[in-house]
Scaffold this active site. Structure first.
Site, PDB file in Angstrom:
ATOM      1  N   GLU A 165      -8.775  29.247 -21.367  1.00 63.70           N
ATOM      2  CA  GLU A 165      -7.795  29.385 -21.080  1.00 63.70           C
ATOM      3  C   GLU A 165      -6.761  28.941 -22.236  1.00 63.70           C
ATOM      4  OE1 GLU A 165      -5.337  29.406 -19.063  1.00 63.70           O
ATOM      5  OE2 GLU A 165      -4.507  28.676 -20.912  1.00 63.70           O
ATOM      6  N   LYS A 224     -13.201  32.621 -26.978  1.00 63.91           N
ATOM      7  CA  LYS A 224     -12.765  31.897 -26.513  1.00 63.91           C
ATOM      8  C   LYS A 224     -12.721  30.335 -28.055  1.00 63.91           C
ATOM      9  CE  LYS A 224     -10.857  28.021 -24.982  1.00 63.91           C
ATOM     10  NZ  LYS A 224      -9.949  27.448 -25.114  1.00 63.91           N
ATOM     11  N   CYS A 280     -12.084  19.872 -26.395  1.00 58.00           N
ATOM     12  CA  CYS A 280     -12.572  21.131 -26.411  1.00 58.00           C
ATOM     13  C   CYS A 280     -13.237  20.812 -28.111  1.00 58.00           C
ATOM     14  CB  CYS A 280     -11.791  22.191 -26.567  1.00 58.00           C
ATOM     15  SG  CYS A 280     -10.940  22.251 -25.236  1.00 58.00           S
TER      16      CYS A 280
END
Ligand SMILES: NC(=O)c1ccc[n+]([C@@H]2O[C@H](COP(=O)([O-])OP(=O)(O)OC[C@H]3O[C@@H](n4cnc5c(N)ncnc54)[C@H](O)[C@@H]3O)[C@@H](O)[C@H]2O)c1
Ligand SMILES: O=c1ccn([C@@H]2O[C@H](COP(=O)(O)OP(=O)(O)O[C@H]3O[C@H](CO)[C@@H](O)[C@H](O)[C@H]3O)[C@@H](O)[C@H]2O)c(=O)[nH]1
Length: 470
Positions: A165, A224, A280
């Site tokens: 995501e 990612k 993150c």
């Protein structure tokens, strides 16, 4: 075998990613039943609350949940039932940095991913497409497949996909409605490609097909980590330059503007700041560092580690500027810290630069007054007790006060520190704030959001990150 037409989706993990992502899938695909499950009863209750007091703050999210909840979107703690019924399962659980054991401080803690995977294997009675939504190290899908195959019932097959995501908090709904790209990684076998097509068909309900990229599993997993590392690297680069600006009289705004005008570089993500935060960037770069070390690539590991070190340096440097400017001591002085969230438009505080600043001001024995328009007070106390270990919250409360407004935070303060770029801080009546503060009144703009010239005219002594006084 043809690709399965997905009609029931289960999402394990009702957090910042699972909640918004699958709520948007439900909204855009009314023909698909979406059930988001979590072990955390309080979180699920909040998602189901009659007055839509959702567990996370995200602009536009309430509207999406209002439209889809009870129609084809459900939140539940009944994990097994949702697994049993679904033909596609997103694993969207947390993957924090390990705190102990091998790889502590760097590696991703995959315990939650493994537990969710084992649950799927134990419960499933029919074929499932299992999708890694969580951010995981390269080749995690292989471990998931081993666990699933070793524990599954006969005639039950699992196809594993990677579908990282890319949403950013604060703009999650806009990002999900119109993503730059959707990335789907699969094994390049006919079954893997069929599974990939099944998931691509779900997204194709609203995402243009040219934005749905299908690649190999390991490339998807690594992409990612790579995207986050490169985004964070831009911020650390511009922050490193901001130190040079402060020492030379150059202006980082102008430098970033000039550099970003080069179409090969582009203007986005070049805003100097008090340091990047969020759940993150740091976690994923440390994960990449660990991966590089595990692969015996020490130079590669050192390269990425420096991005995090520069971020730590930026936060320390900013705190030191505050102390130095306030005549080298802030003992007993009131410092207003505006903003506790790691960025604007979110209530999330994970790795927020504000926490580091307050910790440093606390160590200098300042009296810190905090205001944030979104973050719950309980969360702030939790974060500060974790950041200042061994100190009971009552001791912290002797030096830190949480305030209900900008004005109250600034009352009697000697300095105001802008730690989060909330729009509200730009719209404050700064002349009124000035009248309530001790003199000289200092402003430290860690986000470059205020009009320094206008504040100087009012009488403030202004320090803006990346702007030299020469
Ligand atoms: N936060 C972001 O903006 C963002 C963006 C992109 C990717 N990611 C990645 O997505 C993943 C999830 O992040 P998040 O911010 O949503 O985390 P989060 O902590 O907000 O949510 C994770 C949820 O999973 C639940 N959970 C854990 N184990 C479970 C289990 N076995 N069964 C059921 N529920 C379980 C937890 O209770 C929690 O509510 C992470 O890997 C993260 O790196 C996050
Ligand atoms: O020019 C900039 C841009 C951002 N930031 C800071 O960087 C941090 C992260 O911001 P942002 O990336 O906007 O938010 P996140 O929600 O952390 O999103 C990142 O991390 C997510 C989790 O992996 C990814 O999905 C997103 O694509 C990626 O942008 C925040 O503290 C920002 O204030 C800056 O200091 N300068």
């Amino acid at each position: 075998m043809a690709p399965v037409k997905v009609s029931k989706i289960c999402c394990i993990g009702a957090g910042y990613v699972g909640g918004p992502t699958c709520a948007v899938i439900a909204l855009k695909c009314p023909h698909i039943q979406v059930t988001i499950v979590d072990l955390n009863q309080a979180r699920v209750d909040a998602w189901n609350s009659p007055d839509f007091k959702l567990p996370i703050y995200e602009p536009g999210l309430e509207d999406v949940v209002r439209q889809a909840r009870g129609r084809n979107l459900f939140f539940s703690t009944n994990v097994d039932k949702a697994i049993l019924e679904a033909d596609l399962i997103f694993v969207s659980v947390n993957t924090p940095t390990k705190k102990s054991g091998v790889g502590a401080g760097f590696a991703a803690d995959l315990n939650y991913v493994e537990l969710a995977t084992r649950r799927i294997a134990a419960v499933a009675e029919s074929n499932k497409i299992v999708v890694e939504k969580s951010t995981v190290p390269c080749r995690t899908a292989e471990s998931m497949r081993t666990i699933l195959e070793a524990n599954s019932k006969p005639n039950c097959r699992f196809d594993i996909l990677s579908n990282p995501e890319f949403l950013a908090e604060g703009t999650a709904i806009a990002d999900l409605f119109s993503p730059d790209r959707v990335l789907i990684g699969s094994l390049q076998t006919s079954e893997g490609l069929d599974a990939s097509k099944s998931l691509a068909d779900v997204y194709a309900n609203w995402v243009p097909t040219e934005r749905i990229l299908t690649v190999g599993l390991w490339s998807s997993e690594l992409s990612k980590l790579a995207a986050n590392a490169m985004l964070a690297q831009r911020i650390s680069s511009v922050n490193a330059l901001s130190a040079i600006c402060e020492a030379t009289g150059a202006n980082i705004d102008e430098v970033a503007h000039a550099v970003g005008f080069d179409s090969r570089i582009g203007p986005k993500f070049l805003r100097a700041s008090v340091g990047f935060g969020g759940s993150c960037f740091q976690k994923d770069i440390l994960n990449l560092v660990y991966l590089s070390e595990s692969l015996h690539l020490p130079e590669v590991a050192a390269y990425w580690r420096q991005v995090v070190e520069m971020n730590e340096y930026q936060k320390r440097r900013f705190a030191k500027t505050v102390v130095d400017t306030l005549f080298k001591t802030i003992t007993g002085k009131r410092i207003a810290v505006l903003g506790f969230a790691f960025k604007a438009d979110t209530g999330d505080t994970r790795e927020s630069a504000s926490i580091t600043l307050i910790k440093d001001f606390y160590a200098e024995k300042a009296l810190v007054r905090v205001y944030d328009p979104q973050v719950e007070h309980e969360q702030i106390w939790m974060d500060l007790t974790e950041a200042i270990p061994g100190t009971p919250v009552d001791s912290i409360k002797k030096q830190v006060t949480l305030c209900p407004s900008v004005l109250e935070a600034c009352e009697g303060a000697e300095a105001v520190v802008i730690a989060t770029e909330w729009k509200e801080f730009k719209e404050v009546d700064w002349a009124q704030v000035y009248s309530k503060m001790e003199k000289p009144a200092f402003v430290f703009d860690g986000r470059m959001i205020l009009d320094a010239d206008a504040l100087t005219k009012i009488g403030f002594k202004v320090t803006t990150i990346g702007r030299g006084s020469v």
